[in-house]
Design a protein around this motif. Structure first.
Motif, short mmCIF file in Angstrom:
data_model
loop_
_atom_site.label_atom_id
_atom_site.label_comp_id
_atom_site.label_asym_id
_atom_site.label_seq_id
_atom_site.Cartn_x
_atom_site.Cartn_y
_atom_site.Cartn_z
N GLU A 188 3.70 17.72 19.71
CA GLU A 188 3.55 16.28 19.55
C GLU A 188 4.92 15.59 19.49
OE1 GLU A 188 -0.64 15.94 17.07
OE2 GLU A 188 1.21 16.43 15.99
N ARG A 189 5.89 16.23 18.81
CA ARG A 189 7.24 15.66 18.77
C ARG A 189 7.84 15.58 20.15
NH1 ARG A 189 9.28 19.47 15.08
NH2 ARG A 189 7.82 19.22 13.40
N ASP A 190 7.66 16.62 20.97
CA ASP A 190 8.18 16.62 22.35
C ASP A 190 7.50 15.54 23.18
OD1 ASP A 190 9.89 18.66 21.73
OD2 ASP A 190 8.55 20.24 22.50
N ALA A 191 6.19 15.39 23.03
CA ALA A 191 5.46 14.38 23.78
C ALA A 191 5.94 12.98 23.38
CB ALA A 191 3.96 14.52 23.55
N PHE A 192 6.15 12.76 22.09
CA PHE A 192 6.63 11.46 21.63
C PHE A 192 8.03 11.18 22.14
CE2 PHE A 192 8.59 8.68 18.41
CZ PHE A 192 7.74 7.59 18.53
N ALA A 193 8.91 12.18 22.11
CA ALA A 193 10.27 12.01 22.62
C ALA A 193 10.24 11.68 24.11
CB ALA A 193 11.09 13.27 22.36
N GLY A 194 9.35 12.33 24.88
CA GLY A 194 9.22 12.02 26.31
C GLY A 194 8.73 10.59 26.52
N LEU A 195 7.80 10.16 25.71
CA LEU A 195 7.29 8.79 25.82
C LEU A 195 8.40 7.79 25.52
CD1 LEU A 195 4.89 6.82 26.09
CD2 LEU A 195 4.52 7.13 23.65
N VAL A 196 9.19 8.04 24.50
CA VAL A 196 10.28 7.14 24.16
C VAL A 196 11.30 7.09 25.29
CG1 VAL A 196 12.23 6.80 22.57
CG2 VAL A 196 9.96 7.34 21.68
N ARG A 197 11.59 8.24 25.89
CA ARG A 197 12.54 8.26 27.03
C ARG A 197 11.99 7.45 28.21
NH1 ARG A 197 12.32 13.63 27.68
NH2 ARG A 197 12.61 14.39 25.59
N ARG A 198 10.71 7.62 28.50
CA ARG A 198 10.11 6.88 29.63
C ARG A 198 10.11 5.38 29.37
NH1 ARG A 198 4.51 9.43 30.69
NH2 ARG A 198 4.22 7.41 31.65
N LEU A 199 9.80 4.97 28.16
CA LEU A 199 9.80 3.55 27.84
C LEU A 199 11.22 2.99 27.84
CD1 LEU A 199 7.13 3.38 24.99
CD2 LEU A 199 6.91 2.62 27.35
N GLY A 200 12.18 3.80 27.44
CA GLY A 200 13.58 3.36 27.45
C GLY A 200 14.13 3.19 28.85
N ASP A 201 13.60 3.96 29.82
CA ASP A 201 14.04 3.85 31.21
C ASP A 201 13.41 2.66 31.90
OD1 ASP A 201 15.59 6.08 30.91
OD2 ASP A 201 14.12 7.46 31.81
N GLY A 202 12.39 2.07 31.35
CA GLY A 202 11.76 0.90 31.94
C GLY A 202 10.66 1.25 32.93
N ARG A 203 10.14 2.43 32.89
CA ARG A 203 9.05 2.83 33.80
C ARG A 203 7.72 2.54 33.24
NH1 ARG A 203 10.90 8.73 35.26
NH2 ARG A 203 13.08 8.29 35.22
N PRO A 257 0.83 -1.21 0.00
CA PRO A 257 0.00 0.00 0.00
C PRO A 257 0.86 1.26 0.00
CG PRO A 257 0.01 -1.01 2.16
CD PRO A 257 0.74 -1.95 1.24
N HIS A 258 0.24 2.35 -0.35
CA HIS A 258 0.91 3.64 -0.39
C HIS A 258 1.31 4.05 1.03
CE1 HIS A 258 1.80 7.74 -1.48
NE2 HIS A 258 0.93 8.17 -0.59
N ARG A 259 2.53 4.53 1.20
CA ARG A 259 3.01 4.97 2.51
C ARG A 259 2.42 6.33 2.84
NH1 ARG A 259 9.01 2.89 3.61
NH2 ARG A 259 8.25 3.11 5.72
N GLU A 260 1.98 6.45 4.08
CA GLU A 260 1.43 7.72 4.53
C GLU A 260 2.43 8.41 5.44
OE1 GLU A 260 -2.43 7.42 6.21
OE2 GLU A 260 -3.11 6.03 4.67
N TYR A 261 2.41 9.72 5.41
CA TYR A 261 3.31 10.49 6.24
C TYR A 261 2.49 11.60 6.87
CZ TYR A 261 7.12 13.52 7.66
OH TYR A 261 7.97 14.29 8.40
N VAL A 262 2.62 11.73 8.19
CA VAL A 262 1.90 12.76 8.91
C VAL A 262 2.92 13.68 9.57
CG1 VAL A 262 0.27 13.22 10.78
CG2 VAL A 262 -0.03 11.21 9.34
N GLU A 263 2.77 14.95 9.35
CA GLU A 263 3.66 15.94 9.96
C GLU A 263 3.21 16.19 11.39
OE1 GLU A 263 6.89 18.19 10.17
OE2 GLU A 263 6.29 17.27 8.27
N LEU A 264 4.15 16.06 12.34
CA LEU A 264 3.83 16.29 13.75
C LEU A 264 4.15 17.73 14.13
CD1 LEU A 264 5.32 13.06 15.35
CD2 LEU A 264 2.96 13.50 14.72
N SER A 265 3.33 18.23 15.03
CA SER A 265 3.60 19.57 15.55
C SER A 265 4.75 19.48 16.54
CB SER A 265 2.34 20.13 16.21
OG SER A 265 2.06 19.39 17.38
N PRO A 266 5.40 20.59 16.88
CA PRO A 266 6.49 20.55 17.86
C PRO A 266 6.06 19.98 19.21
CG PRO A 266 6.52 22.65 16.69
CD PRO A 266 5.29 21.91 16.27
#
Length: 86
Positions: free
Chosen positions: A71-86, A60-69
């Motif tokens: 949303e990018r910060d929230a996603f980066a925080g989520l990745v950090r929290r998951l990487g810490d094992g919390r 299927p055709h690949r979709e791309y969604v532009e994130l707002s700043p």
């Protein structure tokens, strides 16, 4: 056959012995790759219910969604929290 041993006792000894021997021959054939069946020419399986797939990359055709700043910060925080094992 001794007189004092009934027929069913002999049957109860001989039948399991024959079954064990048959299983041993079957397992030996499986283990050592012996072929007991009739040789047939190999056939490639054909799945006629599925449509043919054209070359790779036909997904299927690949979709791309532009994130707002934010949303990018929230996603980066989520990745950090998951990487810490919390």
């Amino acid at each position: 056959m001794p007189e004092h041993v009934p027929f069913l006792v002999w049957f109860g000894v001989v039948l399991p012995a024959v079954l064990i021997l048959a299983c041993a021959v079957g397992l030996a054939g499986y283990r050592f790759g012996l072929r007991f069946e009739i040789r047939r020419r190999p056939q490639t399986p054909v799945l006629r219910a599925l449509p043919s797939q054209p070359g790779s990359g036909s997904g299927p055709h690949r979709e791309y969604v532009e994130l707002s700043p934010a949303e990018r910060d929230a996603f980066a925080g989520l990745v950090r929290r998951l990487g810490d094992g919390r």
